[in-house]
Design a protein around this motif. Sequence first.
Motif, mmCIF file in Angstrom:
data_model
loop_
_atom_site.group_PDB
_atom_site.id
_atom_site.type_symbol
_atom_site.label_atom_id
_atom_site.label_comp_id
_atom_site.label_asym_id
_atom_site.label_seq_id
_atom_site.Cartn_x
_atom_site.Cartn_y
_atom_site.Cartn_z
ATOM 1 N N PRO A 62 0.844 -1.211 0.000
ATOM 2 C CA PRO A 62 0.000 0.000 0.000
ATOM 3 C C PRO A 62 0.876 1.256 0.000
ATOM 4 O O PRO A 62 1.960 1.263 0.574
ATOM 5 C CB PRO A 62 -0.780 -0.094 1.307
ATOM 6 N N PRO A 63 0.387 2.330 -0.661
ATOM 7 C CA PRO A 63 1.164 3.578 -0.658
ATOM 8 C C PRO A 63 1.406 4.053 0.772
ATOM 9 O O PRO A 63 0.599 3.829 1.663
ATOM 10 C CB PRO A 63 0.272 4.574 -1.398
ATOM 11 N N HIS A 64 2.540 4.672 0.992
ATOM 12 C CA HIS A 64 2.849 5.186 2.315
ATOM 13 C C HIS A 64 3.482 6.571 2.198
ATOM 14 O O HIS A 64 3.935 6.965 1.138
ATOM 15 C CB HIS A 64 3.799 4.240 3.061
ATOM 16 N N ALA A 65 3.470 7.259 3.261
ATOM 17 C CA ALA A 65 4.172 8.541 3.367
ATOM 18 C C ALA A 65 4.849 8.545 4.720
ATOM 19 O O ALA A 65 4.385 7.930 5.670
ATOM 20 C CB ALA A 65 3.189 9.702 3.259
ATOM 21 N N TRP A 66 5.989 9.172 4.807
ATOM 22 C CA TRP A 66 6.690 9.272 6.085
ATOM 23 C C TRP A 66 7.066 10.715 6.310
ATOM 24 O O TRP A 66 7.593 11.351 5.406
ATOM 25 C CB TRP A 66 7.948 8.404 6.101
ATOM 26 N N PRO A 67 6.839 11.264 7.459
ATOM 27 C CA PRO A 67 6.151 10.683 8.609
ATOM 28 C C PRO A 67 4.654 10.613 8.348
ATOM 29 O O PRO A 67 4.110 11.464 7.647
ATOM 30 C CB PRO A 67 6.476 11.636 9.749
ATOM 31 N N PRO A 68 3.977 9.617 8.912
ATOM 32 C CA PRO A 68 2.550 9.476 8.642
ATOM 33 C C PRO A 68 1.729 10.629 9.220
ATOM 34 O O PRO A 68 1.981 11.077 10.326
ATOM 35 C CB PRO A 68 2.181 8.153 9.310
ATOM 36 N N GLY A 69 0.789 11.110 8.441
ATOM 37 C CA GLY A 69 -0.171 12.076 8.933
ATOM 38 C C GLY A 69 0.251 13.530 8.929
ATOM 39 O O GLY A 69 -0.554 14.398 9.221
ATOM 40 N N VAL A 70 1.481 13.833 8.605
ATOM 41 C CA VAL A 70 1.925 15.230 8.602
ATOM 42 C C VAL A 70 2.710 15.490 7.319
ATOM 43 O O VAL A 70 3.779 14.937 7.110
ATOM 44 C CB VAL A 70 2.792 15.566 9.832
ATOM 45 N N ALA A 71 2.158 16.316 6.475
ATOM 46 C CA ALA A 71 2.790 16.639 5.198
ATOM 47 C C ALA A 71 3.730 17.833 5.360
ATOM 48 O O ALA A 71 3.714 18.534 6.376
ATOM 49 C CB ALA A 71 1.701 16.966 4.170
ATOM 50 N N ALA A 72 4.532 18.055 4.347
ATOM 51 C CA ALA A 72 5.401 19.233 4.334
ATOM 52 C C ALA A 72 4.546 20.484 4.524
ATOM 53 O O ALA A 72 3.447 20.592 3.980
ATOM 54 C CB ALA A 72 6.162 19.301 3.018
ATOM 55 N N GLY A 73 5.040 21.402 5.339
ATOM 56 C CA GLY A 73 4.326 22.642 5.601
ATOM 57 C C GLY A 73 3.281 22.543 6.707
ATOM 58 O O GLY A 73 2.694 23.549 7.091
ATOM 59 N N ARG A 74 3.072 21.346 7.236
ATOM 60 C CA ARG A 74 2.099 21.149 8.311
ATOM 61 C C ARG A 74 2.828 20.952 9.633
ATOM 62 O O ARG A 74 4.002 20.634 9.669
ATOM 63 C CB ARG A 74 1.223 19.917 8.031
ATOM 64 N N ARG A 75 2.107 21.086 10.729
ATOM 65 C CA ARG A 75 2.724 20.931 12.048
ATOM 66 C C ARG A 75 1.743 20.294 13.005
ATOM 67 O O ARG A 75 0.531 20.363 12.800
ATOM 68 C CB ARG A 75 3.234 22.263 12.556
ATOM 69 N N ARG A 76 2.289 19.681 14.053
ATOM 70 C CA ARG A 76 1.450 18.957 15.003
ATOM 71 C C ARG A 76 2.109 18.943 16.376
ATOM 72 O O ARG A 76 3.316 18.754 16.495
ATOM 73 C CB ARG A 76 1.272 17.520 14.513
ATOM 74 N N TRP A 77 1.280 19.126 17.418
ATOM 75 C CA TRP A 77 1.723 18.887 18.793
ATOM 76 C C TRP A 77 1.593 17.406 19.068
ATOM 77 O O TRP A 77 0.582 16.788 18.704
ATOM 78 C CB TRP A 77 0.850 19.649 19.790
ATOM 79 N N VAL A 78 2.586 16.829 19.708
ATOM 80 C CA VAL A 78 2.516 15.439 20.141
ATOM 81 C C VAL A 78 2.740 15.404 21.643
ATOM 82 O O VAL A 78 3.161 16.389 22.253
ATOM 83 C CB VAL A 78 3.538 14.549 19.384
ATOM 84 N N ARG A 79 2.461 14.256 22.276
ATOM 85 C CA ARG A 79 2.551 14.180 23.738
ATOM 86 C C ARG A 79 3.972 14.231 24.273
ATOM 87 O O ARG A 79 4.218 14.759 25.354
ATOM 88 C CB ARG A 79 1.875 12.905 24.230
ATOM 89 N N ASN A 80 4.922 13.646 23.558
ATOM 90 C CA ASN A 80 6.302 13.608 24.059
ATOM 91 C C ASN A 80 7.253 13.292 22.917
ATOM 92 O O ASN A 80 6.826 13.023 21.797
ATOM 93 C CB ASN A 80 6.432 12.574 25.193
ATOM 94 N N ARG A 81 8.539 13.296 23.222
ATOM 95 C CA ARG A 81 9.542 13.097 22.176
ATOM 96 C C ARG A 81 9.470 11.717 21.537
ATOM 97 O O ARG A 81 9.887 11.549 20.399
ATOM 98 C CB ARG A 81 10.940 13.427 22.680
ATOM 99 N N ARG A 82 8.927 10.724 22.243
ATOM 100 C CA ARG A 82 8.810 9.383 21.654
ATOM 101 C C ARG A 82 7.831 9.353 20.491
ATOM 102 O O ARG A 82 7.878 8.444 19.668
ATOM 103 C CB ARG A 82 8.403 8.365 22.722
ATOM 104 N N GLU A 83 6.926 10.319 20.424
ATOM 105 C CA GLU A 83 5.961 10.375 19.330
ATOM 106 C C GLU A 83 6.464 11.189 18.136
ATOM 107 O O GLU A 83 5.751 11.332 17.146
ATOM 108 C CB GLU A 83 4.638 10.949 19.824
ATOM 109 N N MET A 84 7.678 11.689 18.237
ATOM 110 C CA MET A 84 8.248 12.462 17.136
ATOM 111 C C MET A 84 8.992 11.540 16.180
ATOM 112 O O MET A 84 9.572 10.549 16.597
ATOM 113 C CB MET A 84 9.211 13.517 17.674
#
Length: 118
Positions: free
Chosen positions: A65-87
Motif C-alpha cells: 500500500p502507498p505510504h508517506a513518512w512521517p505518517p499524517g503530517v505533510a510538508a508545511g504542516r505541524r502537530r503537537w505530540v505528547r512527548n519526544r517518543r511520538e516524534m
Amino acid sequence: MDEIEAKLRLPPGAQPLGHYARFYAFDAPGKVIAVYVVPEPRDPPGEKCEEVTVDGKSRPVACPPPHAWPPGVAAGRRRWVRNRREMPWIMDGGCLQISVTYDLKSGKIERATCNGYA
C-alpha cells in the motif's frame, strides 16, 4: 508554534520552513522541543513492483500500500505530540531533520541544528 517559528533562524543548509513536517512537544519543565523533517514523497500512483526469483530472474508482484513518512503530517504542516517518543527521528540525514529547543521563560530558541550524518 507561531512564536517559535517567528523567532527561528534555520541553520545553514536547511531548506525553507515550508518544506518540513514540524512536530512539537513539551519536554523538560519550561522547554518545548521540536523536530522538523522533510517528508518522503508518497509512492507514485501506478508504480510497478517486482521481485527477484531464486533463479535470478524477476517477476511482477503487487506493490505494498502507498505510504508517506512521517505518517499524517505533510510538508508545511505541524502537530503537537505528547512527548519526544511520538516524534519522527532519523539517525542521520543532515538538514533533512532539524532539532529545536525553545525556552518558554526566556522566550528564546536555545538550539536549532541540523541532524548531522552517521
